[in-house]
Write a protein that holds these residues in place. Structure first.
Motif, PDB file in Angstrom:
ATOM      1  N   MET A   1       0.808  -1.187   0.039  1.00  0.00           N
ATOM      2  CA  MET A   1       0.065  -0.173   0.056  1.00  0.00           C
ATOM      3  C   MET A   1       0.919   1.399   0.128  1.00  0.00           C
ATOM      4  O   MET A   1       0.307   2.408   0.200  1.00  0.00           O
ATOM      5  N   ARG A   2       2.023   1.100  -0.102  1.00  0.00           N
ATOM      6  CA  ARG A   2       3.252   2.192  -0.384  1.00  0.00           C
ATOM      7  C   ARG A   2       3.218   3.216   1.109  1.00  0.00           C
ATOM      8  O   ARG A   2       3.166   4.267   0.894  1.00  0.00           O
ATOM      9  N   LEU A   3       2.975   2.337   2.277  1.00  0.00           N
ATOM     10  CA  LEU A   3       2.977   3.051   3.547  1.00  0.00           C
ATOM     11  C   LEU A   3       4.260   3.141   4.178  1.00  0.00           C
ATOM     12  O   LEU A   3       5.090   2.102   3.824  1.00  0.00           O
ATOM     13  N   ILE A   4       4.780   3.944   4.978  1.00  0.00           N
ATOM     14  CA  ILE A   4       5.843   4.003   5.612  1.00  0.00           C
ATOM     15  C   ILE A   4       5.725   3.328   7.004  1.00  0.00           C
ATOM     16  O   ILE A   4       5.134   3.667   7.826  1.00  0.00           O
ATOM     17  N   THR A   5       6.346   2.137   6.984  1.00  0.00           N
ATOM     18  CA  THR A   5       5.743   1.037   7.891  1.00  0.00           C
ATOM     19  C   THR A   5       6.973   1.135   9.028  1.00  0.00           C
ATOM     20  O   THR A   5       8.190   0.942   8.766  1.00  0.00           O
ATOM     21  N   ILE A   6       6.518   1.699  10.507  1.00  0.00           N
ATOM     22  CA  ILE A   6       7.631   2.049  11.364  1.00  0.00           C
ATOM     23  C   ILE A   6       8.484   0.599  11.631  1.00  0.00           C
ATOM     24  O   ILE A   6       7.810  -0.446  11.567  1.00  0.00           O
ATOM     25  N   PRO A   7       9.645   0.778  12.021  1.00  0.00           N
ATOM     26  CA  PRO A   7      10.307  -0.318  12.586  1.00  0.00           C
ATOM     27  C   PRO A   7       9.878  -1.207  13.736  1.00  0.00           C
ATOM     28  O   PRO A   7       9.689  -2.345  13.761  1.00  0.00           O
ATOM     29  N   ASN A   8       9.423  -0.578  14.572  1.00  0.00           N
ATOM     30  CA  ASN A   8       8.734  -1.104  15.866  1.00  0.00           C
ATOM     31  C   ASN A   8       7.455  -1.562  15.582  1.00  0.00           C
ATOM     32  O   ASN A   8       6.662  -1.150  14.853  1.00  0.00           O
ATOM     33  N   GLN A   9       7.023  -2.699  16.559  1.00  0.00           N
ATOM     34  CA  GLN A   9       5.907  -3.385  16.410  1.00  0.00           C
ATOM     35  C   GLN A   9       5.230  -4.114  17.896  1.00  0.00           C
ATOM     36  O   GLN A   9       6.391  -3.994  18.723  1.00  0.00           O
TER      37      GLN A   9
END
Length: 238
Positions: free
Chosen positions: A161-169
């Motif tokens: 979806m071309r989102l900036i997925t952050i490293p933490n989860q």
């Protein structure tokens, strides 16, 4: 429970840390707008409860939050885009600067309810890109031991979806043990991790939302636009 009582679980030092002025919007700055999605319709849905905790943290960090409640959302392709629930979801996706996706793990994967919500959000909506260049935080709750299957799948979808997925989860094992009878999350390292994730989401959102168009500006699309413009000019000159 009001947002004034958001952090009964955190010690004073943690409260001081979360009030870091660098995280809070400055004068005249719009608060980050975050849309939270969850993946279960159960009356006591732990993915919803985890998302609600995330929402409280986000508001403490100065963000504006909205929740999409998936009850009544049709399956993809089983209704048209004018369905009220589909319209509401797409309007919220266009409104926000970032997302939180919180899913249970079922049969080793995210739930169909979670996937259906994501599938109804298009890459392009009337010339507007409702996801591209926006931020995403991913979370999951587990009925048994800790797993990362759902968050790994959510990351894959975030990239698509071309989102900036952050490293933490966040992944919460045996989620049924992590919430009190009042549906608030107990103090634990899992709760602290959700605070970590929401802090990081706010930071990434504030850093990137002002240059979102620049971040998603692509060479291949500029070439296509130039070629299309040249074709129209040539067509007119014939």
């Amino acid at each position: 429970m009001s947002d004034d009582d958001t952090f009964p679980n955190l010690e004073a030092s943690a409260l001081h840390a979360i009030d870091d002025e660098q995280l809070l919007a400055g004068p005249g700055e719009e608060p980050p707008r975050i849309l939270l999605l969850y993946g279960s319709l159960r009356a006591r849905s732990f993915s919803r409860l985890a998302a609600e905790e995330a929402g409280r943290i986000l508001r403490r960090l100065g963000a504006e939050t909205r929740f999409f409640h998936p009850a009544g959302l049709p399956l993809p392709d089983d209704a048209d885009a004018e369905h009220p629930k589909v319209r509401a979801l797409r309007e919220m996706a266009t409104w926000c600067d970032g997302f939180v996706w919180s899913s249970p793990e079922r049969h080793g994967a995210m739930t169909g309810i979670m996937k259906a919500q994501i599938d109804w959000i298009p890459l392009n909506l009337g010339g507007v890109r409702p996801t591209q260049g926006k931020t995403l935080a991913v979370m999951q709750v587990c009925g048994g031991s800790q797993s990362f299957n759902a968050v790994n799948q959510l990351r894959l979808l975030g990239r698509w979806m071309r989102l900036i997925t952050i490293p933490n989860q966040s992944s919460v094992p045996k989620a049924y043990l992590e919430f009190e009878d009042d549906d608030r999350m107990k103090p634990s390292p899992y709760y602290n991790r959700i605070v970590d994730v929401m802090e990081e989401l706010v930071k990434f959102t504030r850093l990137t939302r002002g240059c979102r168009e620049y971040l998603v500006d692509r060479y291949s699309e500029r070439v296509e636009s130039t070629e299309a413009l040249s074709a129209r000019v040539n067509q007119r000159s014939i």
